[in-house]
Motif scaffolding. Structure first.
Motif, PDB file in Angstrom:
ATOM      1  N   UNK A 196       0.835  -1.215   0.000  1.00  0.00           N
ATOM      2  CA  UNK A 196       0.000   0.000   0.000  1.00  0.00           C
ATOM      3  C   UNK A 196       0.865   1.258   0.000  1.00  0.00           C
ATOM      4  N   UNK A 197       1.870   1.303   0.867  1.00  0.00           N
ATOM      5  CA  UNK A 197       2.771   2.455   0.913  1.00  0.00           C
ATOM      6  C   UNK A 197       3.441   2.670  -0.439  1.00  0.00           C
ATOM      7  N   UNK A 198       3.907   1.585  -1.011  1.00  0.00           N
ATOM      8  CA  UNK A 198       4.642   1.663  -2.272  1.00  0.00           C
ATOM      9  C   UNK A 198       3.749   2.100  -3.421  1.00  0.00           C
ATOM     10  N   UNK A 199       2.604   1.434  -3.578  1.00  0.00           N
ATOM     11  CA  UNK A 199       1.785   1.696  -4.751  1.00  0.00           C
ATOM     12  C   UNK A 199       1.104   3.062  -4.674  1.00  0.00           C
ATOM     13  N   UNK A 200       0.718   3.487  -3.473  1.00  0.00           N
ATOM     14  CA  UNK A 200       0.131   4.830  -3.338  1.00  0.00           C
ATOM     15  C   UNK A 200       1.156   5.889  -3.722  1.00  0.00           C
ATOM     16  N   UNK A 201       2.389   5.699  -3.309  1.00  0.00           N
ATOM     17  CA  UNK A 201       3.450   6.649  -3.688  1.00  0.00           C
ATOM     18  C   UNK A 201       3.667   6.654  -5.192  1.00  0.00           C
ATOM     19  N   UNK A 202       3.678   5.456  -5.786  1.00  0.00           N
ATOM     20  CA  UNK A 202       3.819   5.349  -7.245  1.00  0.00           C
ATOM     21  C   UNK A 202       2.698   6.105  -7.949  1.00  0.00           C
ATOM     22  N   UNK A 203       1.482   5.961  -7.467  1.00  0.00           N
ATOM     23  CA  UNK A 203       0.339   6.650  -8.071  1.00  0.00           C
ATOM     24  C   UNK A 203       0.454   8.164  -7.922  1.00  0.00           C
ATOM     25  N   UNK A 204       0.765   8.625  -6.715  1.00  0.00           N
ATOM     26  CA  UNK A 204       0.838  10.066  -6.458  1.00  0.00           C
ATOM     27  C   UNK A 204       1.873  10.737  -7.356  1.00  0.00           C
ATOM     28  N   UNK A 205       3.072  10.178  -7.374  1.00  0.00           N
ATOM     29  CA  UNK A 205       4.175  10.794  -8.117  1.00  0.00           C
ATOM     30  C   UNK A 205       3.933  10.725  -9.623  1.00  0.00           C
ATOM     31  N   UNK A 206       3.591   9.561 -10.123  1.00  0.00           N
ATOM     32  CA  UNK A 206       3.509   9.380 -11.573  1.00  0.00           C
ATOM     33  C   UNK A 206       2.242   9.970 -12.180  1.00  0.00           C
ATOM     34  N   UNK A 207       1.133   9.965 -11.440  1.00  0.00           N
ATOM     35  CA  UNK A 207      -0.070  10.610 -11.963  1.00  0.00           C
ATOM     36  C   UNK A 207       0.097  12.124 -12.018  1.00  0.00           C
ATOM     37  N   UNK A 208       0.862  12.686 -11.077  1.00  0.00           N
ATOM     38  CA  UNK A 208       1.152  14.127 -11.165  1.00  0.00           C
ATOM     39  C   UNK A 208       1.963  14.434 -12.415  1.00  0.00           C
ATOM     40  N   UNK A 209       2.921  13.598 -12.718  1.00  0.00           N
ATOM     41  CA  UNK A 209       3.727  13.814 -13.918  1.00  0.00           C
ATOM     42  C   UNK A 209       2.868  13.688 -15.175  1.00  0.00           C
ATOM     43  N   UNK A 210       1.883  12.804 -15.140  1.00  0.00           N
ATOM     44  CA  UNK A 210       1.018  12.605 -16.295  1.00  0.00           C
ATOM     45  C   UNK A 210      -0.044  13.697 -16.442  1.00  0.00           C
ATOM     46  N   UNK A 211      -0.148  14.590 -15.457  1.00  0.00           N
ATOM     47  CA  UNK A 211      -1.044  15.730 -15.619  1.00  0.00           C
ATOM     48  C   UNK A 211      -2.124  15.886 -14.583  1.00  0.00           C
ATOM     49  N   UNK A 212      -2.270  14.942 -13.665  1.00  0.00           N
ATOM     50  CA  UNK A 212      -3.264  15.071 -12.611  1.00  0.00           C
ATOM     51  C   UNK A 212      -2.712  15.921 -11.466  1.00  0.00           C
ATOM     52  N   UNK A 213      -3.620  16.546 -10.708  1.00  0.00           N
ATOM     53  CA  UNK A 213      -3.251  17.368  -9.546  1.00  0.00           C
ATOM     54  C   UNK A 213      -2.216  18.423  -9.923  1.00  0.00           C
ATOM     55  N   UNK A 214      -2.508  19.196 -10.975  1.00  0.00           N
ATOM     56  CA  UNK A 214      -1.552  20.189 -11.467  1.00  0.00           C
ATOM     57  C   UNK A 214      -1.291  21.319 -10.474  1.00  0.00           C
ATOM     58  N   UNK A 215      -2.148  21.440  -9.461  1.00  0.00           N
ATOM     59  CA  UNK A 215      -1.930  22.492  -8.473  1.00  0.00           C
ATOM     60  C   UNK A 215      -0.699  22.214  -7.614  1.00  0.00           C
ATOM     61  N   UNK A 216      -0.161  20.996  -7.704  1.00  0.00           N
ATOM     62  CA  UNK A 216       1.030  20.618  -6.944  1.00  0.00           C
ATOM     63  C   UNK A 216       2.250  20.622  -7.850  1.00  0.00           C
ATOM     64  N   UNK A 217       3.356  21.103  -7.331  1.00  0.00           N
ATOM     65  CA  UNK A 217       4.618  21.012  -8.075  1.00  0.00           C
ATOM     66  C   UNK A 217       5.180  19.605  -7.913  1.00  0.00           C
ATOM     67  N   UNK A 218       6.078  19.218  -8.845  1.00  0.00           N
ATOM     68  CA  UNK A 218       6.684  17.899  -8.731  1.00  0.00           C
ATOM     69  C   UNK A 218       7.541  17.813  -7.475  1.00  0.00           C
ATOM     70  N   UNK A 219       8.190  18.911  -7.098  1.00  0.00           N
ATOM     71  CA  UNK A 219       9.021  18.919  -5.902  1.00  0.00           C
ATOM     72  C   UNK A 219       8.208  18.566  -4.665  1.00  0.00           C
ATOM     73  N   UNK A 220       6.940  18.985  -4.640  1.00  0.00           N
ATOM     74  CA  UNK A 220       6.090  18.700  -3.485  1.00  0.00           C
ATOM     75  C   UNK A 220       5.753  17.213  -3.396  1.00  0.00           C
ATOM     76  N   UNK A 221       5.328  16.614  -4.515  1.00  0.00           N
ATOM     77  CA  UNK A 221       4.951  15.198  -4.468  1.00  0.00           C
ATOM     78  C   UNK A 221       6.177  14.304  -4.312  1.00  0.00           C
ATOM     79  N   UNK A 222       7.329  14.808  -4.713  1.00  0.00           N
ATOM     80  CA  UNK A 222       8.565  14.047  -4.609  1.00  0.00           C
ATOM     81  C   UNK A 222       8.909  13.719  -3.161  1.00  0.00           C
ATOM     82  N   UNK A 223       8.412  14.532  -2.222  1.00  0.00           N
ATOM     83  CA  UNK A 223       8.703  14.298  -0.810  1.00  0.00           C
ATOM     84  C   UNK A 223       8.100  12.989  -0.308  1.00  0.00           C
ATOM     85  N   UNK A 224       7.157  12.408  -1.068  1.00  0.00           N
ATOM     86  CA  UNK A 224       6.548  11.143  -0.654  1.00  0.00           C
ATOM     87  C   UNK A 224       7.382   9.924  -1.035  1.00  0.00           C
TER      88      UNK A 224
END
Length: 320
Positions: A196-224
């Motif tokens: 769960x920890x691993x896959x949720x992190x994978x989703x958060x980081x990679x979905x942001x890169x793909x265009x979801x949650x654009x209000x967040x910078x990549x630097x912010x999601x990278x902290x996960x």
């Protein structure tokens, strides 16, 4: 080509690769070269990833040499079971230290992305662990070479090799996992938590890169990302408990082989976000470049594949 051939091919990487990584790291420390330091950490992390299939194929190599009879191993006259078991003990120790070293090296890469320098504590930990790993791996590799090359052994070593072998540490751990009725289910529960920890992190980081949650910078999601690596560490530890308890049901299952291939590719994929600057320039509201989106999509495909093969192991293949 079988898994024994693969083991013979892969076992050169941990021995030589970790030595190269350690050498480069020492040079980078003395020369205070940040890029060389980063390159050495990448090598240590990659070799730790490659060490996973290297160790796992060792069980298959053992079964290729020796025959299983009444729950035990019967080896040819020219092969020492005691020597195989001694090699197995050192290989497990080397593998464990290398995985810890790879984890600490990854933390160093993550830290360098945040602060543009490697902390003293991390550098010290990487150095000490890498030195120990190279030493232990060298012993394991030397013992592995002795199994099929008795001509290089001294008389005392030949006598020791002809003595009856004791049960290796891996089998002791495996027997304990099976013998304790609570331990396997506990490992299953922890494995799920790590997943769960691993896959949720994978989703958060990679979905942001793909265009979801654009209000967040990549630097912010990278902290996960450290949470994801913690999850991977939990999965690796509990997965090894399963493997040590019943190695034959895994090495005989082609679906497990595919899962490990995907794990290695996913480990290589995660380095993209450590080494390239493109994703780091993505601010809140920005679109990521195509290359970053391709890496993110590849990561999602790889981890979905790992999840699929992990869940379907009891139903696919021929080992369970």
């Amino acid at each position: 080509m079988n898994l024994a051939h693969l083991h013979l091919l892969l076992n050169h990487f941990p021995t030589i690769g970790f030595g190269i990584g350690l050498g480069l790291f020492l040079v980078s420390l003395f020369g205070r070269n940040l890029e060389l330091k980063r390159a050495s950490l990448v090598i240590l992390f990659l070799i730790a990833v490659i060490a996973i299939p290297t160790y796992l194929t060792g069980a298959a190599a053992q079964d290729t040499i020796c025959e299983r009879v009444n729950g035990g191993l019967k080896c040819p006259a020219d092969v020492s079971l005691a020597m195989i078991q001694k090699h197995e003990d050192w290989a497990l120790l080397a593998f464990s230290i290398m995985e810890i070293t790879g984890f600490v090296a990854w933390i160093g890469l993550w830290q360098m992305r945040r602060t543009s320098k490697l902390g003293v504590l991390n550098a010290t930990a990487v150095l000490l662990l890498a030195v120990i790993a190279v030493g232990v791996m060298s012993v394991a590799a030397n013992l592995g070479g002795d199994i099929r090359h008795p001509e290089i052994l001294s008389p005392d070593e030949i006598a020791a090799a002809q003595s009856s072998g004791r049960e290796p540490i891996a089998r002791v751990i495996g027997s304990y996992v099976i013998g304790q009725t609570w331990l396997w289910p506990a490992c299953e529960a922890l494995h799920f938590v790590g997943l769960c920890l691993l896959f949720v992190t994978v989703l958060i980081v990679n979905l942001r890169v793909l265009g979801l949650a654009k209000s967040l910078s990549f630097t912010a999601v990278y902290q996960t990302l450290p949470l994801g690596m913690l999850g991977f560490g939990i999965n690796l530890l509990t997965g090894m408990m399963f493997f040590l308890a019943a190695p034959q049901q895994y090495v005989s299952n082609v679906e497990f082989h595919r899962k490990i291939i995907l794990v290695v590719l996913a480990g290589i994929n995660v380095l993209y976000f450590m080494l390239f600057d493109k994703a780091w320039k993505v601010k809140a509201g920005d679109d990521a470049p195509i290359s970053s989106k391709f890496a993110a999509l590849a990561a999602l495909v790889l981890w979905v594949g790992i999840l699929y093969y992990g869940e379907m192991l009891p139903f696919l293949g021929n080992a369970f």
